[in-house]
Design a protein around this motif. Structure first.
Motif, short mmCIF file in Angstrom:
data_model
loop_
_atom_site.label_atom_id
_atom_site.label_comp_id
_atom_site.label_asym_id
_atom_site.label_seq_id
_atom_site.Cartn_x
_atom_site.Cartn_y
_atom_site.Cartn_z
N GLY A 31 0.81 -1.21 0.00
CA GLY A 31 0.00 0.00 0.00
C GLY A 31 0.84 1.25 0.00
O GLY A 31 0.34 2.34 0.31
N GLU A 32 2.11 1.15 -0.36
CA GLU A 32 3.02 2.29 -0.36
C GLU A 32 3.68 2.47 -1.72
O GLU A 32 3.79 1.53 -2.51
N ILE A 33 4.14 3.71 -1.99
CA ILE A 33 4.84 3.99 -3.24
C ILE A 33 6.15 3.22 -3.29
O ILE A 33 6.88 3.13 -2.30
N VAL A 34 6.45 2.66 -4.45
CA VAL A 34 7.69 1.93 -4.65
C VAL A 34 8.41 2.56 -5.85
O VAL A 34 7.80 2.78 -6.90
N ILE A 35 9.71 2.85 -5.67
CA ILE A 35 10.48 3.53 -6.71
C ILE A 35 11.73 2.74 -7.07
O ILE A 35 12.47 2.30 -6.19
N ALA A 36 11.94 2.54 -8.35
CA ALA A 36 13.20 2.00 -8.87
C ALA A 36 13.86 3.15 -9.62
O ALA A 36 13.44 3.51 -10.72
N ALA A 37 14.86 3.76 -8.99
CA ALA A 37 15.44 4.99 -9.54
C ALA A 37 16.35 4.74 -10.74
O ALA A 37 16.68 5.68 -11.48
N SER A 38 16.77 3.50 -10.94
CA SER A 38 17.61 3.16 -12.08
C SER A 38 17.47 1.67 -12.36
O SER A 38 16.88 0.92 -11.57
N LEU A 39 18.05 1.25 -13.47
CA LEU A 39 17.98 -0.18 -13.82
C LEU A 39 18.79 -1.03 -12.86
O LEU A 39 18.63 -2.26 -12.82
N ASP A 40 19.67 -0.40 -12.09
CA ASP A 40 20.49 -1.15 -11.13
C ASP A 40 19.79 -1.34 -9.79
O ASP A 40 20.33 -2.01 -8.90
N ASP A 41 18.63 -0.76 -9.62
CA ASP A 41 17.92 -0.86 -8.34
C ASP A 41 17.59 -2.33 -8.07
O ASP A 41 17.02 -3.02 -8.91
N GLU A 42 17.95 -2.78 -6.87
CA GLU A 42 17.78 -4.20 -6.53
C GLU A 42 16.33 -4.65 -6.48
O GLU A 42 16.04 -5.84 -6.61
N ILE A 43 15.41 -3.71 -6.31
CA ILE A 43 14.00 -4.10 -6.23
C ILE A 43 13.49 -4.66 -7.55
O ILE A 43 12.54 -5.44 -7.59
N LEU A 44 14.12 -4.29 -8.65
CA LEU A 44 13.63 -4.72 -9.96
C LEU A 44 13.80 -6.22 -10.19
O LEU A 44 12.91 -6.89 -10.68
N GLY A 45 14.97 -6.72 -9.82
CA GLY A 45 15.24 -8.11 -10.14
C GLY A 45 15.37 -8.27 -11.65
O GLY A 45 15.22 -7.32 -12.43
N GLU A 46 15.61 -9.48 -12.08
CA GLU A 46 15.84 -9.72 -13.51
C GLU A 46 14.58 -9.45 -14.35
O GLU A 46 14.66 -8.83 -15.41
N SER A 47 13.42 -9.90 -13.85
CA SER A 47 12.19 -9.75 -14.64
C SER A 47 11.78 -8.29 -14.76
O SER A 47 11.38 -7.83 -15.83
N GLY A 48 11.89 -7.54 -13.64
CA GLY A 48 11.53 -6.13 -13.67
C GLY A 48 12.46 -5.31 -14.54
O GLY A 48 12.02 -4.41 -15.27
N ARG A 49 13.74 -5.64 -14.50
CA ARG A 49 14.73 -4.93 -15.32
C ARG A 49 14.46 -5.19 -16.80
O ARG A 49 14.51 -4.28 -17.63
#
Length: 219
Positions: A31-49
């Protein structure tokens, strides 16, 4: 969907499999905002990147739209450059609240329309049943109207007789199923239905994993 200043009608109506998009999934779950500031952001993972790179994006913001304490939608912002969106969060929050309220208003309006449509249908069915004296015709009409009004997949009507429950009308999206009419439902195979018959209570099975079902009923 707006891309590079233009409406993208091809995205409208597309269903997004949330499991493939880490930012979206976490925003909905928390229920919170999530930000991936670059392609190196660990939250993305392989599929998100891969998803961002596919469209040439290098950053993403996922904001859940919340109404009544529950997530009812999601705003996705993507950019072609690395970006943390920090300078614009107040604006994003404000517009997100407007979008959430618009979605909630639309949902409430649809509910009112749906209730009104169902009540009107009940009145029409009742009127038809009171003026038509052919038993089979009335039941066929009820089965068809129930299915169409509730947008269901199938509607069967059974009558209790000395032998058990006998099908008197069956209607699905292909039309009436004449072969089903006259068949007996083996209540012994469906203990949940048997209990419902004995108690006279409405039974709602919400899915295959509903604990009310026996293993055989589930199969």
């Amino acid at each position: 969907s707006l891309d590079a200043g233009r409406i993208d009608p091809e995205w409208e109506g597309v269903v997004i499999p949330i499991s493939r998009y880490p930012c979206s999934r976490r925003a909905i779950e928390t229920g919170e905002i999530v930000i991936a500031a670059s392609l190196d952001d660990e939250i993305l993972g392989e599929s998100g990147r891969f998803s961002l790179e596919r469209w040439g994006y290098q950053s993403q913001l996922s904001m859940p739209l919340v109404a009544g304490g529950r997530v009812i939608g999601l705003v996705e912002l993507s950019d072609y450059v690395p970006r943390d969106f920090s300078k614009d969060l107040d604006l994003i929050f404000g517009l997100g609240r407007v979008a959430a309220q618009a979605l909630e208003n639309a949902r409430l309006f649809e509910q009112v329309e749906r209730r009104s449509r169902i009540l009107n249908e009940l009145v029409e069915i009742g009127t038809f049943a009171s003026t038509c004296h052919d038993f089979d015709t009335v039941l066929r009409h009820v089965a068809e109207r129930l299915l169409r009004t509730l947008e269901a997949a199938n509607c069967d009507i059974y009558q209790a007789d000395g032998e058990g429950l006998r099908c008197v009308a069956s209607f699905d999206r292909s039309g009436f199923d004449e072969e089903a009419v006259g068949r007996l439902l083996d209540v012994g195979t469906y203990p949940t239905i048997a209990r419902t018959m004995s108690t006279g209570q409405v039974l709602v099975v919400s899915g295959p994993d509903d604990p009310q079902l026996s293993e055989r009923e589930r199969d």
